[in-house]
Every structure is written in C-alpha cells, then in structure tokens.
Design a protein around this motif. Structure first.
Motif, short mmCIF file in Angstrom:
data_model
loop_
_atom_site.label_atom_id
_atom_site.label_comp_id
_atom_site.label_asym_id
_atom_site.label_seq_id
_atom_site.Cartn_x
_atom_site.Cartn_y
_atom_site.Cartn_z
N SER A 28 0.85 -1.19 0.00
CA SER A 28 0.00 0.00 0.00
C SER A 28 0.89 1.23 0.00
N LEU A 29 0.37 2.30 -0.57
CA LEU A 29 1.06 3.57 -0.55
C LEU A 29 0.40 4.43 0.52
N PHE A 30 1.16 4.77 1.56
CA PHE A 30 0.67 5.62 2.64
C PHE A 30 1.11 7.05 2.34
N ARG A 31 0.17 7.97 2.42
CA ARG A 31 0.48 9.38 2.18
C ARG A 31 0.26 10.18 3.45
N THR A 32 1.27 10.97 3.78
CA THR A 32 1.20 11.82 4.97
C THR A 32 1.10 13.28 4.53
N ASP A 33 0.16 13.99 5.06
CA ASP A 33 -0.03 15.40 4.73
C ASP A 33 0.61 16.22 5.84
N PRO A 34 1.63 17.03 5.50
CA PRO A 34 2.30 17.82 6.53
C PRO A 34 1.35 18.71 7.33
N ASP A 35 0.33 19.28 6.67
CA ASP A 35 -0.62 20.14 7.39
C ASP A 35 -1.43 19.33 8.40
N TYR A 36 -1.81 18.11 8.02
CA TYR A 36 -2.55 17.24 8.94
C TYR A 36 -1.68 16.89 10.14
N LEU A 37 -0.42 16.52 9.88
CA LEU A 37 0.49 16.16 10.97
C LEU A 37 0.75 17.36 11.88
N GLU A 38 0.85 18.53 11.31
CA GLU A 38 1.04 19.73 12.12
C GLU A 38 -0.17 19.95 13.04
N VAL A 64 -4.54 -7.28 7.10
CA VAL A 64 -3.58 -6.62 6.21
C VAL A 64 -3.98 -6.84 4.74
N LEU A 65 -4.52 -7.99 4.44
CA LEU A 65 -4.97 -8.26 3.06
C LEU A 65 -6.02 -7.27 2.59
N ASP A 66 -6.73 -6.64 3.52
CA ASP A 66 -7.77 -5.68 3.17
C ASP A 66 -7.28 -4.23 3.11
N PHE A 67 -5.98 -4.01 3.32
CA PHE A 67 -5.45 -2.65 3.21
C PHE A 67 -5.69 -2.16 1.78
N PRO A 68 -6.20 -0.94 1.61
CA PRO A 68 -6.38 -0.41 0.26
C PRO A 68 -5.03 -0.08 -0.37
#
Length: 94
Positions: A28-38, A64-68
């Motif tokens: 899976s590709l996890f994306r982190t948004d800096p504004d959200y983390l802030e 884990v098999l169900d991770f998008p």
C-alpha cells in the motif's frame, strides 16, 4: 499476530508499505499530509515511524490483506476516531 512491515519512502510524504499476509505480499502507498500532521502536533515526528505505527494501528482493526492500495492518514482518522490519540501515544512510547 504481529505484522512486520517493510517501509520505504518513495516520494516526499509518500511511503510504500509491504507486509506478508497469508502467503501473499501486500503493498500500500501511505500518504502523509504535513498540514494534517502539524494539526496533530506531530510535524517534527519521523515520517517512517508515523507510517509504521499507522500500519500497526490499521492492522489491529482490519486484516492486512484488506489494506487499500492508497491510504491517506486523514482517511484513517475519519474511519477511526481514536486514531489521532492512539498515534500520539504510540509515538511517545516507542
């Protein structure tokens, strides 16, 4: 069961997460948004650790098999209201 996640930064704020589940490799590709983390007070936290703890949190709630194929942290927070608090606690204790 403890899942072992292999995490690799592929772009700024994007991480490939791989795990073995039932004889298959799940990615899976996890994306982190800096504004959200802030907004969570985690702007200075290590992105790889954030993604690892997020993957562990998600694995506690679904197979884990169900991770998008693509996961945004905000989507996890929308699905699990305790995610932000749990993420902060996990980062403090590990």
């Amino acid at each position: 069961m403890d899942n072992i996640f292999e995490i690799e930064m592929v772009n700024e704020n994007e991480y490939a997460v791989r795990a073995e589940a039932d004889g298959s490799t799940v990615e899976s590709l996890f994306r982190t948004d800096p504004d959200y983390l802030e907004g969570l007070g985690l702007a200075e936290a290590d992105g790889t650790r954030i993604v690892e703890e997020t993957a562990r949190f998600l694995a506690e709630h679904q197979p884990v098999l169900d991770f998008p194929p693509m996961i945004d942290l905000e989507d996890i927070a929308a699905a699990y209201e305790d995610y932000p608090e749990q993420l902060r606690k996990r980062l403090e204790t590990t």
